[in-house]
Scaffold this active site. Structure first.
Site, PDB file in Angstrom:
ATOM      1  N   GLY A   1     -16.322  -2.805  -0.955  1.00 36.89           N
ATOM      2  CA  GLY A   1     -15.893  -4.117  -0.497  1.00 36.89           C
ATOM      3  C   GLY A   1     -15.467  -4.059   0.953  1.00 36.89           C
TER       4      GLY A   1
ATOM      5  N   GLY B   1     -13.209  -6.474   4.044  1.00 33.08           N
ATOM      6  CA  GLY B   1     -12.411  -7.640   4.383  1.00 33.08           C
ATOM      7  C   GLY B   1     -11.837  -7.482   5.768  1.00 33.08           C
ATOM      8  N   GLY B   2     -11.050  -8.490   6.192  1.00 37.78           N
ATOM      9  CA  GLY B   2     -10.449  -8.437   7.506  1.00 37.78           C
ATOM     10  C   GLY B   2      -9.470  -7.295   7.660  1.00 37.78           C
ATOM     11  CG  PHE B   3      -7.872  -5.653   4.047  1.00 40.42           C
ATOM     12  CD1 PHE B   3      -8.190  -4.394   3.557  1.00 40.42           C
ATOM     13  CD2 PHE B   3      -8.334  -6.760   3.357  1.00 40.42           C
ATOM     14  CE1 PHE B   3      -8.958  -4.249   2.415  1.00 40.42           C
ATOM     15  CE2 PHE B   3      -9.097  -6.617   2.216  1.00 40.42           C
ATOM     16  CZ  PHE B   3      -9.411  -5.362   1.751  1.00 40.42           C
TER      17      PHE B   3
ATOM     18  CE  LYS C   1      -7.767  -3.836  -3.583  1.00 42.41           C
ATOM     19  NZ  LYS C   1      -7.149  -5.125  -3.951  1.00 42.41           N
TER      20      LYS C   1
ATOM     21  CG  ASP D   1      -9.479 -14.623  -3.850  1.00 44.01           C
ATOM     22  OD1 ASP D   1     -10.095 -15.704  -3.888  1.00 44.01           O
ATOM     23  OD2 ASP D   1      -9.983 -13.562  -3.457  1.00 44.01           O
TER      24      ASP D   1
END
Length: 663
Positions: free
Chosen positions: A43, A45-47, A66, A164
């Site tokens: 995955g 994402g912005g992080f 993550k 979400d």
């Protein structure tokens, strides 16, 4: 293959053995924290990125990592990002107590990037299930609601809004078919004062309600809206936005289904339409109210059959490797973690003036009122272990910062900091003569320390995995240890030589206690069982069955006739050792029970939980006498002085608290 951890790398997978990424030139890390082998990105994402990884310390068990990158931010922004990261970790740890939310296993910083390690849920998400099996029937949608509504109730009671909820963030766990809510990466902690304040506009278009997308405001009703949108997508296979008529402000999903030859009961239609109201105050305000309407008696389903109303039942999660603290978790349990990148705090203590009258040492412990008389701070991460010397003068504590701290119990002064372990300290015990401190750690080692001059005497290295429990026999001659390698090892304390090894093949060892007359060893662990062994020969003499989840702590009564056990199933059980039967069960904790003690006079049972409380129970009746609730996070360990006058607790709030009983 070896995976590049640069979040901007376009082709992160590299052949094994490379030192630099062939795509971006970044340095390659074979293992994160010398433990986690990153397999592939799953995955973005912005992080940063999300990765599938294998835990080398847990037989290459799959986990999810993550990554949060703070390299490109300014100094102040980096500090704020790190602060928010730690808050996120604490929140995920507490939420992971629910069996349908992934467990937080570790969190740490490496190469200026922050990492969360979570349990990997084997199974398909609801979107994948929809693609393979087709549109969901009404009965299947009801099953989804019945499975997820209790999870929403759990997180909302802890002031967390997921923000979400979509078909891709709900996974059907392969092992038991239960639905698991994942990806709390954008979840928001709310309070009474912040719920209606503007926030970050975030969420998935089509599933997020208007208030969330317009100005970032969120409420429990916001998650309820997203769950409703998820349900109509699963029934229609059409994006929710396409099933809303903006001209009259009406949902047309039921009309769409009718045209397709499907029908839905009026009961479910009314429920989903109310979940999807534009105005927050017109929606359901809690998961409970949705549940009540979902299970109303007398509704007419489209199939013509009336299923009986279903009541929520507690879910017993499958036995799995718990976090440390396990505890429980939460941890509640204990998180399989390494140290936290926080600057060590200075020693600060707070003293509460006690009432004037103290009970004499021989008083009944069930009559005492317990008060916190000192709070010790200095650990830079969760405090996981605590011990008190026989003369009550010294307290030892250990935690996820890899440190052991020695304190004066009277003044609260930090006397020594012992550095030597390279990973979390899980367990501490002090010899009866007060001369030796033994420590067990995730670095697979046991260390023996001279408590008087704070020097390392010896390191024992026979264990091949995390050492979770250590205990010293009443005569001070023998040390017993247990760990994730499923072994119990007996050592001669004076020279550190091994005596024998006992094998508990069914589960990792999390707890050890020695009979007051040194005739038995009691062990508990991930197999949900308590095993009793003869200390002299190592023979297994009995196995106690009754807990429904991992056993985190065991303690003998002073007369040696009973045993107390604490479990991830949120209970404490008291056992008759002659018959092997349960005498009684102490229920009342709302989280994993991480530690248990029986007072020296045999009158009370003391338990500590990831619900942030310590509870004092009358042993004879099971009556709850007192609840101590000054800790602000999970309570992971307890120790009591041999006269029963002092109680010491270690917590994920990074503090050690000293409690005293008064009359």
């Amino acid at each position: 293959m070896i995976c590049c951890l640069n979040p901007n790398c376009k082709q992160p997978l590299n052949p094994s053995g490379r030192k630099l990424c062939q795509s971006c030139g970044s340095k390659l890390e074979p293992l994160l924290r010398n433990r986690y082998r990153v397999v592939k990105p799953i995955g973005q994402g912005g992080f940063g990125r999300t990765y599938l990884a294998a835990d080398q310390d847990m037989l290459n068990a799959s986990c999810v990592i993550k990554q949060f990158s703070v390299q490109s931010q300014g100094t102040q922004s980096q500090e704020k990002a790190i602060e928010l990261f730690h808050k996120e970790a604490y929140r995920l740890h507490e939420l992971g107590e629910h069996p349908q939310i992934p467990t937080l296993l570790a969190y740490f910083e490496q190469e200026k990037r922050l990492y969360l390690v979570q349990q990997f849920i084997e199974g398909q998400n609801l979107y994948q299930e929809l693609v393979q099996q087709g549109a969901f029937s009404e009965n299947k949608i009801r099953e989804v609601l019945r499975d997820i509504l209790p999870v929403l109730k759990f997180i909302h009671e802890r002031q967390v809004i997921h923000r979400d909820i979509t078909p891709t963030n709900i996974i059907r766990r392969q092992i038991d078919g239960k639905l698991v809510l994942i990806d709390f990466g954008i979840a928001k902690q709310i309070t009474e004062g912040t719920a209606s304040q503007p926030g970050t506009k975030i969420g998935t278009e089509g599933y997020a309600p208007l208030e969330q997308l317009r100005n970032g405001q969120v409420f429990p009703a916001s998650d309820i809206y997203s769950l409703g949108a998820t349900c109509i997508y699963l029934m229609t296979q059409v994006k929710p936005d396409s099933l809303y008529n903006p001209l009259n402000g009406q949902w047309i999903w039921r009309d769409y289904l009718r045209k397709k030859g499907s029908n839905v009961s009026d009961n479910l239609t009314q429920i989903l339409d109310k979940m999807l109201k534009d105005w927050v105050n017109e929606r359901y305000q809690s998961a409970d109210t949705v549940w009540q309407d979902l299970n109303v008696v007398g509704w007419e389903p489209a199939t013509g059959k009336n299923p009986p109303p279903v009541k929520p039942t507690p879910v017993t999660p499958p036995a799995s490797v718990p976090r440390k603290p396990a505890t429980n978790p939460s941890i509640s349990g204990r998180l399989n973690s390494t140290k936290t990148p926080v600057s060590p705090g200075r020693n600060i203590r707070r003293t509460i003036t006690p009432p004037p009258a103290s009970l004499p040492p021989n008083s009944n412990s069930a009559q005492r009122i317990w008060r916190c008389v000192n709070t010790l701070t200095g650990h830079s991460s969760w405090a996981m272990a605590v011990a008190i010397s026989p003369n009550k003068q010294v307290i030892a504590s250990g935690g996820l910062d890899d440190q052991i701290k020695i304190w004066s119990s009277q003044s609260g002064e930090l006397l020594h900091s012992l550095s030597g372990h390279t990973k979390a300290v899980n367990s501490l015990t002090i010899s009866p003569d007060g001369l030796i401190l033994a420590s067990g750690s995730d670095d697979e080692k046991i260390k023996l320390w001279n408590l008087h001059n704070a020097t390392l005497m010896q390191t024992l290295t026979e264990h091949s995995r995390d050492v979770n429990a250590v205990a010293i026999s009443p005569d001070g001659q023998m040390l017993i240890s247990g760990g994730d390698d499923r072994t119990i090892k007996l050592w001669r304390l004076k020279n550190g030589l091994p005596i024998r090894t006992l094998f508990a093949s069914a589960g990792m060892i999390k707890a050890i206690a020695i009979h007051p007359k040194a005739v038995l060893i009691a062990t508990g662990g991930l197999d949900n069982q308590i095993k009793l062994w003869k200390l002299a020969t190592g023979e297994l003499v009995n196995t106690l069955y009754g807990h429904f989840n991992s056993v985190y702590s065991v303690a003998f009564s002073p007369d040696g006739e009973m045993l107390a056990s604490a479990s991830k199933d949120k209970t404490v059980k008291l056992w008759n050792l002659k018959t092997g039967e349960i005498i009684r069960t102490f229920s009342g904790h709302n989280g994993y029970v991480n530690a248990v003690q029986i007072s020296p006079d045999g009158q009370t049972v003391i338990s500590a939980s990831s619900d942030k409380t310590i509870r004092i129970w009358r042993l004879e009746t099971g009556e709850l006498l007192f609840t101590l609730n000054e800790h602000t996070s999970a309570v992971n360990a307890l120790a009591m002085s041999i006269d029963g006058q002092l109680l010491v607790s270690a917590s994920s709030d990074k503090t050690i608290k000293i409690w005293q009983g008064f009359g």
